[in-house]
Design a protein around this motif. Structure first.
Motif, PDB file in Angstrom:
ATOM      1  N   UNK A   1       9.623  36.723  35.704  1.00  0.00           N
ATOM      2  CA  UNK A   1      10.197  36.480  34.244  1.00  0.00           C
ATOM      3  C   UNK A   1       9.074  36.009  33.414  1.00  0.00           C
ATOM      4  N   UNK A   2       8.402  35.219  33.703  1.00  0.00           N
ATOM      5  CA  UNK A   2       7.279  34.836  32.799  1.00  0.00           C
ATOM      6  C   UNK A   2       6.381  35.743  32.569  1.00  0.00           C
ATOM      7  N   UNK A   3       6.077  36.441  33.737  1.00  0.00           N
ATOM      8  CA  UNK A   3       4.969  37.595  33.709  1.00  0.00           C
ATOM      9  C   UNK A   3       5.514  38.926  32.776  1.00  0.00           C
ATOM     10  N   UNK A   4       6.821  39.154  32.941  1.00  0.00           N
ATOM     11  CA  UNK A   4       7.231  40.146  32.116  1.00  0.00           C
ATOM     12  C   UNK A   4       7.334  39.759  30.485  1.00  0.00           C
ATOM     13  N   UNK A   5       7.765  38.474  30.234  1.00  0.00           N
ATOM     14  CA  UNK A   5       7.481  37.785  28.788  1.00  0.00           C
ATOM     15  C   UNK A   5       6.289  38.088  28.182  1.00  0.00           C
ATOM     16  N   UNK A   6       5.364  37.568  29.240  1.00  0.00           N
ATOM     17  CA  UNK A   6       3.744  37.632  28.688  1.00  0.00           C
ATOM     18  C   UNK A   6       3.378  38.994  28.432  1.00  0.00           C
ATOM     19  N   UNK A   7       3.727  40.023  29.174  1.00  0.00           N
ATOM     20  CA  UNK A   7       3.282  41.418  28.879  1.00  0.00           C
ATOM     21  C   UNK A   7       3.893  41.858  27.521  1.00  0.00           C
ATOM     22  N   UNK A   8       5.188  41.479  27.436  1.00  0.00           N
ATOM     23  CA  UNK A   8       6.057  41.935  26.276  1.00  0.00           C
ATOM     24  C   UNK A   8       5.132  41.485  24.941  1.00  0.00           C
ATOM     25  N   UNK A   9       4.747  40.305  25.074  1.00  0.00           N
ATOM     26  CA  UNK A   9       4.090  39.547  23.870  1.00  0.00           C
ATOM     27  C   UNK A   9       2.781  40.004  23.844  1.00  0.00           C
TER      28      UNK A   9
ATOM     29  N   UNK B   1       1.824  43.214  24.066  1.00  0.00           N
ATOM     30  CA  UNK B   1       1.816  44.161  23.330  1.00  0.00           C
ATOM     31  C   UNK B   1       1.565  43.964  21.681  1.00  0.00           C
ATOM     32  N   UNK B   2       2.297  43.110  21.328  1.00  0.00           N
ATOM     33  CA  UNK B   2       2.144  42.733  20.107  1.00  0.00           C
ATOM     34  C   UNK B   2       0.865  41.878  19.408  1.00  0.00           C
ATOM     35  N   UNK B   3       0.356  41.069  20.516  1.00  0.00           N
ATOM     36  CA  UNK B   3      -1.046  40.466  20.408  1.00  0.00           C
ATOM     37  C   UNK B   3      -2.086  41.760  20.313  1.00  0.00           C
ATOM     38  N   UNK B   4      -1.925  42.689  21.005  1.00  0.00           N
ATOM     39  CA  UNK B   4      -2.963  43.878  20.975  1.00  0.00           C
ATOM     40  C   UNK B   4      -2.654  44.580  19.440  1.00  0.00           C
ATOM     41  N   UNK B   5      -1.250  44.831  19.156  1.00  0.00           N
ATOM     42  CA  UNK B   5      -0.942  45.545  17.846  1.00  0.00           C
ATOM     43  C   UNK B   5      -1.762  44.916  16.843  1.00  0.00           C
TER      44      UNK B   5
END
Length: 216
Positions: A33-41, A43-47
């Motif tokens: 769950x936390x890995x998924x949440x981290x990958x989602x956020x 994306x916005x960190x990169x953008x």
């Protein structure tokens, strides 16, 4: 991130993906769950980061568009429908709409983001997004075909899981052969859309060809 969450016990409860243990099986559920949440956020960190050499207006538009594709009007909403449609009689148009949201929207973002970065008008942007959504729909339909009749050794996980779970798919609704015909017709439509962009779109045409013919 979406694949990690998709495999969770509360969703599709899959133990294997591409022949390897899913994250919650390899580690544990809270890590997944936390890995998924981290990958989602991430994306916005990169953008939003300085390494992306775009104007702030373009970055804001990319972030807004990705948020819509990933949220309740896109992937998350489609995943919700996918789960609530299980073991129910669902109309063809509703299955297609669900799969466009669940899978197509992210493909749509990939194509639409090009239009955003290039600063093209809304009409051209909409056309590119539609191409992406259709490619995503094709990808999902082929996924369902592979699940129905694929080789589990090649796929890297047990097949026929959609049927066992009572998933609302075109394969389960229309049958295998009719779904193949639907996929082929969809591919023709996509190719017609892409060919308007000339030879510079050849790589995308090759990708669509691969999607339809893939075995995994």
């Amino acid at each position: 991130y979406s694949l990690i969450h998709d495999d969770l016990p509360s969703m599709d409860n899959d133990e294997l993906r591409r022949g390897k243990l899913t994250v919650h099986k390899k580690f544990n559920e809270f890590t997944a769950i936390l890995a998924g949440n981290s990958l989602l956020t991430l994306a916005f960190e990169i953008l939003s980061g300085n390494n992306l050499q775009l104007s702030q207006n373009y970055k804001n538009e990319l972030i807004k568009t990705l948020s819509m594709c990933a949220g309740h009007s896109g992937l998350a909403g489609g995943q919700y429908s996918d789960l609530t449609f299980e073991n129910k009689s669902i109309l063809k148009k509703n299955i297609i709409n669900m799969q466009k949201k669940k899978t197509g929207e992210l493909f749509g973002f990939c194509c639409e983001s090009i239009a955003i970065i290039k600063g093209v008008n809304s009409i051209k942007r909409k056309k590119l997004k539609e191409i992406g959504i259709n490619i995503g729909l094709l990808f999902q339909i082929v996924d369902d075909l592979i699940d129905y009749k694929g080789d589990s050794m090649i796929v890297g996980k047990p097949t026929r899981s959609d049927e066992k779970k009572g998933k609302a798919t075109l394969v389960n609704l229309l049958g295998y052969e009719e779904t193949i015909n639907f996929a082929k017709n969809l591919k023709k439509k996509i190719n017609q859309q892409i060919k308007k962009y000339g030879t510079k779109a050849n790589d995308l045409l090759d990708s669509v060809e691969f999607i339809l013919k893939r075995k995994f």
